[in-house]
Design an enzyme around this catalytic site. Structure first.
Site, short mmCIF file in Angstrom:
data_model
loop_
_atom_site.label_atom_id
_atom_site.label_comp_id
_atom_site.label_asym_id
_atom_site.label_seq_id
_atom_site.Cartn_x
_atom_site.Cartn_y
_atom_site.Cartn_z
N GLU A 40 0.83 -1.21 0.00
CA GLU A 40 0.00 0.00 0.00
C GLU A 40 0.87 1.27 0.00
O GLU A 40 1.83 1.36 0.78
CB GLU A 40 -0.85 -0.01 1.27
CG GLU A 40 -1.75 1.20 1.46
CD GLU A 40 -2.39 1.26 2.84
OE1 GLU A 40 -1.77 0.80 3.83
OE2 GLU A 40 -3.51 1.79 2.94
N LYS A 111 -9.57 2.03 -2.01
CA LYS A 111 -9.70 1.45 -0.66
C LYS A 111 -11.06 1.82 -0.05
O LYS A 111 -11.43 3.00 -0.01
CB LYS A 111 -8.56 1.97 0.22
CG LYS A 111 -8.48 1.37 1.60
CD LYS A 111 -7.25 1.92 2.33
CE LYS A 111 -7.04 1.36 3.71
NZ LYS A 111 -5.85 1.94 4.37
N CYS A 146 -4.97 -2.99 3.23
CA CYS A 146 -4.61 -2.75 4.64
C CYS A 146 -5.78 -2.87 5.61
O CYS A 146 -6.23 -3.96 5.89
CB CYS A 146 -3.89 -1.39 4.73
SG CYS A 146 -2.80 -1.28 6.18
O1 LIG Z 1 -5.68 -1.87 11.00
C1 LIG Z 1 -4.52 -1.62 11.31
O2 LIG Z 1 -4.04 -1.95 12.39
C2 LIG Z 1 -3.61 -0.92 10.34
C3 LIG Z 1 -4.37 -0.23 9.25
C4 LIG Z 1 -3.52 0.72 8.48
O3 LIG Z 1 -2.42 1.03 8.88
C5 LIG Z 1 -4.00 1.26 7.21
O4 LIG Z 1 -5.06 0.88 6.73
O5 LIG Z 1 -3.27 2.11 6.64
#
Ligand SMILES: O=C(O)CCC(=O)C(=O)O
Length: 264
Positions: A40, A111, A146
């Site tokens: 990402e 996303k 993510c």
């Molecule tokens: O859910 C998490 O612990 C990390 C999510 C995250 O860092 C993101 O989506 O950028």
């Protein structure tokens, strides 16, 4: 099927331009793989919020074009991770791209679940609202980014749309690495699917990244896991195991949808 997960390091002492070129070189070295996956927001850094505005690109901007060429040069399906997209109306999105081995764009995924609660991405970016699958000759990919990993209903939606290999492209903090591994295995087991989850390495904006990219099979077994630093995790897997797992242990067929709410 051979896949390479490029766990690229995102460090503030490297420019976005230099990192794009380095990513292209890393992809070139994966010739012979069927699928290459990047994490990402690797051009700018998932937590480099203050750079999002300046580094935002149109859908077909520098990251798109360099990645399209890299896919064609290496002759691989490429999930190019995500970048900060500026849409025509000015809204920013965390957008992933997939290219064919000929360098044609096969998919763009914005996303759906933005991270940050009342700050960062959650307030700076728009949310995607469409599930995206991509049919490769060997398997159908379902795309996630993510924080999406925490939302099982999204993955079930991807499976209902035909996904067999779930791609999670992430910039996951080291602090919650235990969740990363646990949730990747959970998504694989409950959806009887492969999970290919690639995270960034390095530290940017003061947030140490988890690394530990992981490939899980439809039975929940970890086929491969990276360490903390920059690394290419190469795996070979049999996409036909999704169908055999779903046939031999047909739990997905026992779903009960539309249950009545509890009586008060
Ligand atoms: O859910 C998490 O612990 C990390 C999510 C995250 O860092 C993101 O989506 O950028």
């Amino acid at each position: 099927m051979r896949a390479s997960l490029i766990q690229i390091a995102v460090d503030p002492d490297e420019s976005v331009k230099a990192r794009r070129q380095r990513a292209a070189s890393l992809i070139a070295a994966q010739r012979g793989a069927d699928l290459v996956v990047l994490p990402e927001l690797w051009p700018v850094g998932a937590f480099a919020y203050t750079a999002f505005e300046d580094e935002a690109e149109p859908l077909q901007g520098p990251t798109h074009d360099i990645m399209a060429k890299a896919a064609a040069d290496a002759g691989v399906w490429l999930h190019a991770g995500s970048f900060v997209e500026r849409a025509a109306d000015g809204t920013l999105y965390n957008t992933s791209l997939v290219f064919t081995p000929e360098g044609e764009r096969a998919a763009a995924y914005r996303k759906i679940h933005r991270f940050g609660f009342d700050k960062g991405e959650a307030v700076m970016m728009g949310a995607g609202d469409e599930l995206v699958t991509v049919a490769l000759p060997q398997t159908t990919l379902g795309l996630a980014t993510c924080y999406d990993l925490r939302f099982p209903e999204m993955f079930r939606g991807l499976v209902d749309a035909g996904a067999e290999t779930l791609i999670v492209s992430a910039g996951w903090p080291e602090r919650r690495r235990a969740h990363w591994t646990l949730l990747a295995q959970a998504r694989a087991v409950e959806n009887q699917s492969y999970v290919l989850a690639v995270a960034t390495a390095g530290t940017h904006a003061g947030v140490e990244q988890s690394g530990h990219s992981i490939v899980v099979d439809p039975w929940g077994e970890v086929l491969a896991q990276a360490g903390a630093g920059e690394e290419v995790l190469a795996v070979e897997f049999d996409p036909a195991r999704v169908a055999t797992t779903r046939e031999q242990f047909p739990a997905l067929k026992d779903r009960r949808l539309g249950l009545a709410p509890p009586r008060l």
